[in-house]
Design a protein around this motif. Structure first.
Motif, PDB file in Angstrom:
ATOM      1  N   TRP A 222       0.809  -1.213   0.000  1.00 23.17           N
ATOM      2  CA  TRP A 222       0.000   0.000   0.000  1.00 23.17           C
ATOM      3  C   TRP A 222       0.844   1.266   0.000  1.00 23.17           C
ATOM      4  O   TRP A 222       0.448   2.288  -0.568  1.00 23.17           O
ATOM      5  CB  TRP A 222      -0.936  -0.001   1.205  1.00 23.17           C
ATOM      6  N   GLU A 223       1.988   1.230   0.619  1.00 27.24           N
ATOM      7  CA  GLU A 223       2.836   2.414   0.650  1.00 27.24           C
ATOM      8  C   GLU A 223       3.231   2.818  -0.774  1.00 27.24           C
ATOM      9  O   GLU A 223       3.154   4.002  -1.143  1.00 27.24           O
ATOM     10  CB  GLU A 223       4.079   2.142   1.493  1.00 27.24           C
ATOM     11  N   ARG A 224       3.628   1.860  -1.572  1.00 26.18           N
ATOM     12  CA  ARG A 224       3.998   2.159  -2.955  1.00 26.18           C
ATOM     13  C   ARG A 224       2.774   2.552  -3.767  1.00 26.18           C
ATOM     14  O   ARG A 224       2.842   3.450  -4.621  1.00 26.18           O
ATOM     15  CB  ARG A 224       4.690   0.951  -3.586  1.00 26.18           C
TER      16      ARG A 224
ATOM     17  N   GLN B 265       2.078  -4.889   6.508  1.00 29.78           N
ATOM     18  CA  GLN B 265       1.814  -3.581   5.905  1.00 29.78           C
ATOM     19  C   GLN B 265       1.299  -2.566   6.921  1.00 29.78           C
ATOM     20  O   GLN B 265       1.560  -1.381   6.808  1.00 29.78           O
ATOM     21  CB  GLN B 265       0.811  -3.736   4.767  1.00 29.78           C
ATOM     22  N   ARG B 266       0.590  -3.032   7.920  1.00 31.58           N
ATOM     23  CA  ARG B 266       0.069  -2.109   8.929  1.00 31.58           C
ATOM     24  C   ARG B 266       1.188  -1.384   9.668  1.00 31.58           C
ATOM     25  O   ARG B 266       1.026  -0.281  10.147  1.00 31.58           O
ATOM     26  CB  ARG B 266      -0.796  -2.867   9.943  1.00 31.58           C
ATOM     27  N   ALA B 267       2.341  -2.034   9.732  1.00 31.44           N
ATOM     28  CA  ALA B 267       3.451  -1.443  10.471  1.00 31.44           C
ATOM     29  C   ALA B 267       4.103  -0.296   9.698  1.00 31.44           C
ATOM     30  O   ALA B 267       4.766   0.551  10.295  1.00 31.44           O
ATOM     31  CB  ALA B 267       4.504  -2.512  10.766  1.00 31.44           C
ATOM     32  N   VAL B 268       3.929  -0.243   8.385  1.00 33.06           N
ATOM     33  CA  VAL B 268       4.610   0.778   7.596  1.00 33.06           C
ATOM     34  C   VAL B 268       3.680   1.854   7.066  1.00 33.06           C
ATOM     35  O   VAL B 268       4.154   2.886   6.587  1.00 33.06           O
ATOM     36  CB  VAL B 268       5.370   0.135   6.409  1.00 33.06           C
TER      37      VAL B 268
ATOM     38  N   ILE C  68      -3.640   2.407   5.046  1.00 35.91           N
ATOM     39  CA  ILE C  68      -4.310   1.220   4.518  1.00 35.91           C
ATOM     40  C   ILE C  68      -5.784   1.241   4.918  1.00 35.91           C
ATOM     41  O   ILE C  68      -6.123   1.359   6.097  1.00 35.91           O
ATOM     42  CB  ILE C  68      -3.650  -0.062   5.051  1.00 35.91           C
ATOM     43  N   PRO C  69      -6.687   1.145   3.942  1.00 38.66           N
ATOM     44  CA  PRO C  69      -8.120   1.172   4.269  1.00 38.66           C
ATOM     45  C   PRO C  69      -8.534  -0.030   5.105  1.00 38.66           C
ATOM     46  O   PRO C  69      -8.059  -1.145   4.876  1.00 38.66           O
ATOM     47  CB  PRO C  69      -8.788   1.171   2.889  1.00 38.66           C
TER      48      PRO C  69
ATOM     49  N   THR D 205       2.338  -1.284  -9.290  1.00 38.76           N
ATOM     50  CA  THR D 205       2.773  -0.423  -8.188  1.00 38.76           C
ATOM     51  C   THR D 205       3.581  -1.176  -7.141  1.00 38.76           C
ATOM     52  O   THR D 205       4.392  -0.576  -6.436  1.00 38.76           O
ATOM     53  CB  THR D 205       1.567   0.266  -7.513  1.00 38.76           C
ATOM     54  N   ASP D 206       3.378  -2.496  -7.031  1.00 41.53           N
ATOM     55  CA  ASP D 206       4.091  -3.282  -6.017  1.00 41.53           C
ATOM     56  C   ASP D 206       5.604  -3.265  -6.199  1.00 41.53           C
ATOM     57  O   ASP D 206       6.349  -3.540  -5.251  1.00 41.53           O
ATOM     58  CB  ASP D 206       3.608  -4.740  -6.050  1.00 41.53           C
TER      59      ASP D 206
END
Length: 251
Positions: free
Chosen positions: A16-18, A51-54, A58-59, A193-194
């Motif tokens: 999600w960050e990217r 992903q939650r950590a970065v 994130i929806p 995007t990944d």
């Protein structure tokens, strides 16, 4: 040249960050893309851990977020079923030599497409556009797509949407630098995007800033007149895809 954008491999567990970094570019240049959503992702390569950590962006509800993007003008395609490559076939658009669909029996392909549409429908997402994982599909895929209610694919080469076997194909760019040099026509820039790096983001922003390119939203692409295409032109397209695959293998 007018160019639309498509984003592949959209899943709840993507990077999600990217994604949001590239979305910021799309928002800045007011380009609304096509997004290929995997109905039931089972591809471990598309699952990014922790992903939650970065990212706190994130929806909470992935499907609600996709519906929101659609309401904002983004277009949704069904990107395969589970994104699992089960064959070593390139199909009739052989940009790769592996596939989720090409080489799979017709009935199984139809069941996969039906289940994928059912899953998306249960999440409130309707689409009649198909995005084949690895760009690979075969004649059985086209027949199954028609029988399960799809009308279009985001693939092929050319300067305008075309109709073949009662399906509409929205071409992607064969080679982006060559596409930029063309004055007329339409095409699609494919983005994963990944795998985008910071250097890639700088390069993409350079693309969006080009004065010789008109970036359009995918919805505008869908409104363009559709040309008819015969078997000879499709064979030429097959050779172009096969040639590009062979060149990539030599690199």
């Amino acid at each position: 040249m007018k160019i639309a954008v498509r984003l592949d491999d959209i899943t709840p567990d993507m990077d999600w960050e990217r994604f949001f970094k590239f979305k910021a570019l799309l928002d800045q240049y007011q380009v609304k893309p096509l997004v290929g959503v995997v109905p039931d992702n089972q591809d471990e390569h598309l699952i990014k851990k922790n992903q939650r950590a970065v990212s706190d962006q994130i929806p909470e509800d992935f499907w609600a977020y996709i519906r929101q993007l659609k309401e904002e003008g983004w277009v949704v395609a069904m990107h395969g079923y589970r994104h699992i490559y089960s064959t070593r076939k390139g199909g009739i658009f052989p940009l790769n030599n592996f596939s989720e669909f090409a080489g799979v029996p017709f009935e199984e392909q139809r069941n996969m497409l039906e289940e994928g549409r059912r899953i998306l429908g249960s999440k409130g997402i309707e689409t009649d556009i198909f995005m084949a994982p690895a760009h690979s599909y075969d004649n059985h895929t086209l027949k199954a797509l028609k029988e399960t209610g799809f009308r279009a694919l985001t693939d092929g080469f050319g300067a305008a949407p075309y109709c073949w076997r009662n399906l509409v194909f929205y071409p992607i760019s064969f080679r982006l630098d060559a596409t930029f040099k063309k004055k007329d026509g339409f095409s699609t820039m494919v983005v994963h995007t990944d795998t985008i790096s910071e250097e890639d983001l700088i390069r993409y922003e350079g693309y969006f800033r080009r004065e010789d390119v008109s970036w359009i939203s995918y919805g505008e692409y869908l409104e363009q007149p559709v040309e008819k295409r015969g078997c000879l032109e499709r064979f030429k397209e097959f050779l172009m895809a096969k040639g590009k695959f062979m060149l990539m293998k030599l690199r």
